[in-house]
Design an enzyme around this catalytic site. Structure first.
Site, PDB file in Angstrom:
ATOM      1  CB  SER A  95     -31.441   5.978   2.054  1.00 27.45           C
ATOM      2  OG  SER A  95     -30.070   5.690   1.962  1.00 27.45           O
ATOM      3  CG  ASP A 127     -30.577   2.669  -5.034  1.00 23.71           C
ATOM      4  OD1 ASP A 127     -29.469   3.122  -4.675  1.00 23.71           O
ATOM      5  OD2 ASP A 127     -31.620   2.835  -4.387  1.00 23.71           O
ATOM      6  CG  HIS A 133     -30.106   5.906  -2.960  1.00 21.64           C
ATOM      7  ND1 HIS A 133     -30.624   4.695  -2.554  1.00 21.64           N
ATOM      8  CD2 HIS A 133     -29.818   6.587  -1.809  1.00 21.64           C
ATOM      9  CE1 HIS A 133     -30.662   4.643  -1.232  1.00 21.64           C
ATOM     10  NE2 HIS A 133     -30.185   5.782  -0.756  1.00 21.64           N
TER      11      HIS A 133
END
Length: 393
Positions: free
Chosen positions: A165, A338, A369
């Site tokens: 991320s 996600d 996620h």
């Protein structure tokens, strides 16, 4: 709030329920709990922030005095996260242990402002000036400092990099600003990769339309740090989110509201461990930088407003990052469910990166996620493929 927390802890004691043994434990303590060697290192950035790194120098079965070469690999965490994300599972499941047992010298970074990196050579976290950064500064200062430190300590020419991320966002930003670092990274793996976020869903996406108001309110009330709970609240979470307690359902629902639901992959046993380590805190600007990008649809520098932009960038508008400067081999891992690294945004990223050597969409259509670091089956759905890619380079 403190009175309520005290009542919850008192109730826990009266019921005779003890928290998970790893709840409220810091990353080095979690690693040591499973018998792995662990080291703590401090790195000072060019602008004075002191970052704490955590290292697993070798696997659990390898002798400490082994001289066999072990390539360094750097794991970099997500927004509101810390190095703990990579060790909050059993050793046969968590990425850091799997890498250590596969022959890598594992380093885990912590960027400015999180639980482990709240020190500075001259500023205090109580000062507004300490928190005047976003992920742009993490890419320009923190990540280069961490990479240089790891290479210096290991005497390696380059390292492997796994970003999750925001750990990918700051990587792209670093390569834009300091393209010479392409020579210091052998291969980059991006899990839940984030550059563009125009198609993001969930609370962050809904908040993006109010980003100017959020910044103004934060300044008005003098709130420059975002979501750092503190010791007392972490203790409460360690009890309240235990699967043996009825309030654990509330913890799950809050989590699913934030990141999307994937009940079958939620490791309920480790939920108190997750939520006493995450959120790990950051600056308000780090969050609002993403909100700006959701609103604009661009991958760009921080938008200070036209007047300050003119002073900082010599332009009314913040410059866009150039992904063509990321020439290191890149492997991407994404998922259909996600909310933060949405499929359309990942595809735009993939098309603009010049050297994507692999892209895998996780087989589980409900994979969220945070599943990239928290899912029960992340080892089979993601990590075994990561290990195969790393072995090629």
């Amino acid at each position: 709030m403190k009175n309520l927390a005290g009542l919850i802890l008192l109730a826990a004691a009266s019921l005779g329920i003890s928290p998970h043994p790893l709840a409220n434990k810091r990353t080095p303590q979690i690693i040591a709990y499973y018998g792995y060697p662990v080291e703590v290192h401090l790195v000072t950035t060019e602008d004075g922030y002191i970052l704490e790194l955590h290292r697993i120098p070798h696997g659990i079965k390898e002798p400490q005095n082994s001289t066999s070469p072990r390539p360094p690999i750097l794991l970099q965490h997500c927004l509101l996260c810390s190095s703990a994300e990579f060790v909050m599972n059993t050793p046969d499941k968590a990425l850091a242990y799997l890498l250590a047992d596969s022959g890598y010298d594992v380093w885990m970074g912590n960027v400015r402002g999180n639980t482990y990196s709240k020190n500075h050579v001259s500023l205090s976290p109580r000062q507004k000036e300490f928190w005047q950064f976003s992920w742009a500064e993490m890419g320009y200062y923190d990540l280069p400092a961490i990479i240089d430190y790891v290479l210096d300590k290991t005497q390696a020419e380059d390292l492997y990099y796994v970003g999750f991320s925001m750990g990918t966002t700051i990587f792209w930003a670093m390569m834009n600003d300091r393209p010479e670092y392409n020579q210091k990274v052998r291969c980059m793996v991006g899990m839940g990769p984030v550059a563009y976020v125009g198609n993001a869903k969930g609370p962050l996406a809904r908040a993006s339309s109010q980003v100017v108001l959020i910044e103004s309110l934060a300044n008005f009330f003098g709130r420059y740090e975002f979501l750092s709970f503190g010791v007392l609240m972490d203790k409460v979470m360690g009890f309240a989110c235990d699967e043996r307690v009825f309030t654990s359902a509330l913890c799950r629902n809050i989590l699913f509201r934030m990141t999307g639901s994937n009940e079958k992959q939620l490791n309920k046993e480790f939920l108190p461990v997750f939520l006493t380590n995450t959120p790990a805190g950051t600056s308000v600007w780090t969050v609002t930088h993403y909100l700006q990008e959701i609103k604009s649809g661009n991958f760009q520098r921080y938008d200070y407003g036209e007047e300050l932009n003119q002073q900082k960038y010599n332009s009314k508008y913040p410059p866009k990052y150039d992904l063509s400067k990321v020439v290191v081999p890149v492997a991407l891992f994404s998922s259909e469910n996600d909310w933060l690294a949405a499929p359309k945004d990942v595809e735009q990223l993939r098309l603009e990166l010049p050297n994507v050597v692999y892209h895998k969409v996780v087989a589980d259509p409900m994979f969220t996620h945070l599943d990239f670091v928290w899912a029960k089956d992340a080892d089979q759905l993601v990590y075994k493929h990561v290990l195969k890619i790393l072995a090629i380079f």
